[in-house]
Design an enzyme around this catalytic site. Structure first.
Site, short mmCIF file in Angstrom:
data_model
loop_
_atom_site.label_atom_id
_atom_site.label_comp_id
_atom_site.label_asym_id
_atom_site.label_seq_id
_atom_site.Cartn_x
_atom_site.Cartn_y
_atom_site.Cartn_z
N THR A 1 56.18 38.34 41.18
CA THR A 1 54.82 38.72 40.80
C THR A 1 54.16 39.58 41.88
O THR A 1 53.22 40.31 41.61
CB THR A 1 53.96 37.48 40.47
OG1 THR A 1 52.76 37.91 39.85
CG2 THR A 1 53.64 36.67 41.72
N GLU B 1 36.85 44.62 37.88
CA GLU B 1 37.44 43.28 37.95
C GLU B 1 37.29 42.55 36.61
O GLU B 1 38.15 41.75 36.24
CB GLU B 1 36.76 42.52 39.09
CG GLU B 1 37.53 41.39 39.69
CD GLU B 1 38.91 41.73 40.28
OE1 GLU B 1 39.53 42.73 39.91
OE2 GLU B 1 39.38 40.94 41.11
N GLU C 1 48.23 45.85 39.13
CA GLU C 1 48.79 45.45 37.83
C GLU C 1 48.93 46.59 36.84
O GLU C 1 49.90 46.68 36.10
CB GLU C 1 47.96 44.32 37.20
CG GLU C 1 48.16 42.94 37.80
CD GLU C 1 47.45 42.74 39.13
OE1 GLU C 1 46.72 43.67 39.56
OE2 GLU C 1 47.63 41.68 39.75
C1 DMJ Z 1 49.04 39.88 43.43
O1 DMJ Z 1 48.92 39.17 44.61
C2 DMJ Z 1 50.00 39.21 42.51
O2 DMJ Z 1 50.43 40.16 41.60
C3 DMJ Z 1 49.42 38.03 41.80
O3 DMJ Z 1 50.28 37.48 40.83
C4 DMJ Z 1 48.11 38.32 41.14
N1 DMJ Z 1 47.64 39.58 41.47
C5 DMJ Z 1 47.67 40.02 42.82
C6 DMJ Z 1 47.21 41.45 42.91
O4 DMJ Z 1 46.21 41.76 42.05
#
Ligand code: DMJ
EC number: 3.2.1.113
Length: 932
Positions: free
Chosen positions: A491, A387, A405
């Site tokens: 995202t 993390e 990611e």
């Molecule tokens: C997801 O829920 C999305 O990508 C968010 O923007 C941040 N990261 C988490 C997963 O790690």
């Protein structure tokens, strides 16, 4: 990339002409023909890609199938206990739980993944279930950000693909925009959050009662994170454009406009948290990871989806600042928004792993390749991205909640470069997930990447994102039933159609408040990620960038320590030694003052030492002060090392677990040290009496086995002696506090009895009640349960069944009451870039043996539960990499070019120093509180 390619906006001249890449690559091959040219990854055959794609499908089935079978309609699956996570029915995990709204989160987040993975029939079933079962009118307080990206995004992604399928004429023929109607209802439920003068939304909202009503139990918050307020535009604009209700896009634009206005004007950076009423930056540190990440992502993607130039202009302005201050390739390091040359941290968080993917979309491939390569090497070291990890690549926070990611960036880099290396990276990700995270009932988050232990958690983003990116990585065009290039990824990896850019364009015109007319493109790089032009079939390009970074992680040196060592090598010791220092000794305080060192008593009982060389009586005193601080830093980290033992692992190896379930265990300060000896393996048996506080009445049952004992009523050492006398080869103490769990409590280590415990030869580990009950449940179900006690989980595969059971030595004796030590002691250190300031905060919450009962009520944040990382502070073996030297040089160069950098040369008015000082302390305190 898919997004930009699909929309096909006009590209201007790429930053570098294609021929320059070819020339650079060729030169590299000539210079280092053997190492570079030979190291290029071989192309992956279509068969292997298909095999890996099928493996991803099988893994998705395992995760989704177990969720549907054992957890649905709950929000998430708890893969260790194989049941649903229902908010309110489990111990609270704090903010993480704000994603759970009793709306079958994982199902909604998985909708469009089903279509991408070609599971159209399952998609149709899933949509029916959502429409039949999901209720949004819940009296539950949820995060506006999480609900937007996961639930609103999930519904809109589902709707986008439902209408696509309907149009194709085979599936979803009955569909009549029902998901969209649900999305609209949800949108209206979120709107009260925007009722602030700034237009920034409240961070939380009650789905049923909104913000203001007394029943809402929210609305008193003053701060929100930048990403929380700035990650709405894609979903809200899509909702507006799909439905014609313009209000959603208007609100999201207003929040973005406000953030843009509030950017720090000289650095063009934004902080991590902002006051939603005043717009003041609450946390002034700035990076591209936690708290800010998707704000940047949405500016660029809003431009792609909505075609509004002002978003690109903003993105480019921020990007320029990021590359100027935060990007220190291959690192991305947080800085202060008002002093952007000053690093705000010496560690990076895992969320920033999305950034290379965004850089691909921007068309800036080189730093994307560099950062991705660095991240991959960290992964190779720990199997997953921890993390948070330090600039010298040690673990800072050891969890890994199966974040997607890195897979996301890998996918985009493969699309950009065509380099099969990225397919191999994806293959490693798949292997590690199966080897270390797969459990019989799904995939479990890693509690600690160093021990391989699990957490009872499988976040919905794992299904929404991880499987999509991994599947797409190996898929050819014909493996997907629609054209992925027609969509943009949110995202949360939900798919929104690019044709929305031509729908209801009037909204953008009417509400663009930034006042831009025409984009002055002389200031900005209109680079497109048009990689077909940039690197036609030239995977050597990426390889040539990765090559110099080949061993960047393995050969790195602990940076801060180098300076300490060097300083000691260079001469005299300070007049006051750190180890002799006593905060109550007035003479010592006087010496400190002379050296420019101040002592600050923080409200929470900690003591912080701050040195300002300028306040020292002389330059020699200032130098002594610096040495004192460095010595103190070293001493604190040594003490930390001595007092804290790392977590241990209990791994269930018998059928049907075969090593797949790994439980976080607390160590003991006595008995066999599992880090020095081979692991202990054996079947488990409960001791009688269960508390193990007297001679066992069932020695025949525990003989040669690992005894289970309940915590309480006598000292841990006494329990250990009793089971050892009965012939046990190890012991597991299970917490008697019902519901306690390593997910929510800091790690415990079991203390001895204050006397000699050398007679205890067997290993002893501690499990919280939840982890303990996983073993007890297993006994109930399978009777014979075999476990491995170790410092780190061992390879888990069916061969475990055949391993020999190692023997263990026994011995015995007796003693009195129980002791427990909470491992929440931390030493916080900020490694300053300039040599005139040093910060040290020493934090001790460890409980004395007499504090047994108090220890039970200790609670702690995620950071304080993670203080157990090992610090390699004493030696400097191994050689520094070029990167490290480069970083050193860079930091020295920065110091040279900075007029304030050297204490000897510094000329700064005292008021401004004091102001800086209090700002730094404030920033430091903020960083300590920092959570993902
Ligand atoms: C997801 O829920 C999305 O990508 C968010 O923007 C941040 N990261 C988490 C997963 O790690």
């Amino acid at each position: 990339m898919s997004e930009a390619g699909g929309r096909g906006f006009g590209c201007r001249v790429p930053q570098r002409a294609p021929w320059s890449f070819v020339a650079a690559t060729a030169a590299l091959c000539l210079v280092s023909a053997t190492s570079v040219c030979r190291a290029v990854a071989a192309p992956m055959s279509r068969e292997e890609k298909q095999k890996l794609g099928n493996q991803v499908l099988e893994m998705f089935d395992h995760a989704y199938g177990n969720y549907m079978e054992h957890a649905y309609p709950a929000d998430e699956l708890m893969p260790l206990t194989c049941r649903g996570r229902v908010r309110g029915q489990e111990p609270s995990r704090g903010d993480v739980d704000d994603a759970l709204g009793k709306f079958s989160l994982t199902l909604i987040d998985s909708l469009d993944t089903l279509v991408v993975l070609n599971k159209t029939k399952e998609f149709e079933d899933a949509v029916r279930k959502v429409l039949r079962d999901v209720n949004l009118d819940n009296d539950v307080v949820v995060s506006v950000f999480e609900t937007n990206i996961r639930v609103l995004g999930g519904l809109l992604g589902g709707h986008s693909l439902a209408i696509m399928l309907k149009e194709k004429g085979e599936y979803m023929q009955w569909y009549n925009d029902e998901l969209l109607q649900m999305a609209k209802q949800l949108g209206y439920r979120l709107l009260p959050a925007f009722n602030t003068t700034s237009g920034l939304p409240y961070p939380r909202i009650n789905l049923k009662f909104g913000i203001r009503k007394p029943e809402a139990r929210t609305g008193t918050e003053t701060d929100t994170c930048t990403a929380c307020a700035g990650t709405l535009i894609l979903e809200f604009a899509a909702l507006s454009r799909f439905t014609g209700a313009t209000i959603f896009e208007e609100y999201a634009r207003k929040a973005l406009d406000f953030l843009w206005e509030k950017r720090q004007r000289s650095s063009n950076l934004v902080g991590v948290t902002i006051n939603i009423h005043t717009g003041d930056w609450v946390r002034k540190d700035s990076g591209v990871g936690a708290g800010i990440d998707s704000y940047y992502e949405y500016l660029l993607k809003a431009y792609v989806l909505l075609g509004d130039d002002s978003f690109l202009e903003r993105f480019n302005t921020h990007y320029d600042a990021i590359m100027r201050y935060i990007s220190q390739p291959p690192l991305l390091l947080d800085v202060h928004i008002h002093k952007p040359m000053l690093n705000a941290r010496t560690w990076m968080d895992a969320l920033l792993a999305f950034f290379p993917g965004l850089q691909v979309l921007k068309g800036d491939i080189r730093p994307a390749i560099e950062t991705h390569e660095m991240l991959y090497q960290v992964i190779k070291k720990h199997n997953f991205l921890p993390e948070a990890f330090t600039t010298d690549f040690r673990v800072h926070w050891a969890q890994h909640p199966l974040r997607p990611e890195f897979a996301e960036s890998t996918y985009f880099l493969y699309k950009a470069t065509g380099d099969p290396y990225y397919l191999e990276v994806g293959k490693t990700l798949i292997e590690n997930l199966n080897k270390y995270a797969r459990v019989p009932c799904g995939f479990a988050a890693m509690k600690d990447v160093r021990t391989g232990s699990h957490e009872d958690r499988m976040d919905s983003f794992f299904l929404a994102e991880m499987f999509k990116y991994l599947y797409l990585l190996f898929a050819d065009k014909e493996d997907i039933i629609f054209d992925i290039e027609d969509y943009i990824f949110t995202t949360e990896a939900h798919l929104l159609p690019l044709w929305l850019s031509t729908t209801n364009r009037s909204i953008s015109k009417k509400n663009t408040t930034s006042g831009y007319t025409e984009l002055d493109d002389s200031n900005f790089d209109w680079t497109c990620p048009n990689t077909q032009i940039l690197f036609p079939n030239d995977p050597l390009y990426a390889q040539s960038i990765r090559e110099p970074l080949k061993n960047v992680v393995d050969k790195s040196c602990p940076r801060g320590i180098i300076r300490v060592e060097e300083s000691f090598r260079s001469g005299a010791k300070p007049p006051l030694r750190a180890r002799d220092f006593m905060a109550t000794n007035p003479e010592h305080l006087e010496i400190l003052k002379k050296m420019g060192v101040s002592l600050i008593h923080l409200k929470d009982g900690r003591v912080q030492l701050v040195q300002h060389a300028i306040q020292a009586a002389s330059s020699i005193d200032a130098e002594d002060g610096l040495r004192f601080m460095q010595e103190m830093i070293e001493l604190s980290s040594q003490q930390q090392k001595e007092q804290q033992l790392p977590p241990r692992a209990v791994q269930i190896v018998s059928h049907p677990f075969f090593g797949r379930v790994v439980l976080t265990a607390g160590p003991a300060q006595f008995g066999l040290d599992l880090s020095k000896h081979k692991e202990t393996r054996g079947f488990v048996a409960s001791s009688k009496p269960y508390n193990g506080c007297s001679e066992l009445t069932n020695p025949e049952a525990v003989m040669g086995k690992i005894a289970l004992i309940q915590r309480g009523q006598c000292m841990f050492a006494e329990k250990a002696r009793n089971i050892q006398n009965a012939g046990a080869i190890g012991g597991i103490v299970i917490d008697d506090n019902e519901g306690s769990s390593s997910d929510t409590a800091p790690l415990f280590q079991m203390a001895g009895d204050g006397k000699d415990t050398d007679d205890i030869k067997i290993p002893m580990l501690f499990l919280f009640s939840k982890e303990g009950s996983i073993i007890l449940d297993a006994i109930r179900e399978y009777e014979e349960v075999e476990v491995l006690l170790s410092d780190k989980a061992k390879d888990r595969d069916p061969e475990m069944e055949n391993e020999e059971q190692p023997s263990s030595e026994n011995d015995s004796q007796n003693q009195s009451t129980e002791q427990i030590v909470s491992l929440s002691q931390t030493v916080d250190l900020v490694d300053r870039e300039t040599p005139d300031e040093s910060f040290l905060s020493s934090h001790s919450e460890s409980l004395s043996p007499a504090d047994t009962e108090d220890a039970r009520s200790t609670s702690s944040s995620e950071q304080t539960s993670n203080p157990t990382e090992s610090h390699e502070t004493t030696s400097l073996d191994g050689e520094c990499t070029d990167l490290d030297n480069h970083l050193q040089e860079q930091s020295e160069a920065e110091e040279d070019s900075n007029p304030n950098a050297s204490w000897g040369k510094k000329v700064q008015p005292i008021d401004s120093i004091l102001a800086d000082w209090s700002e730094d302390i404030e920033a430091f305190e903020m960083m300590e509180k920092d959570e993902l």
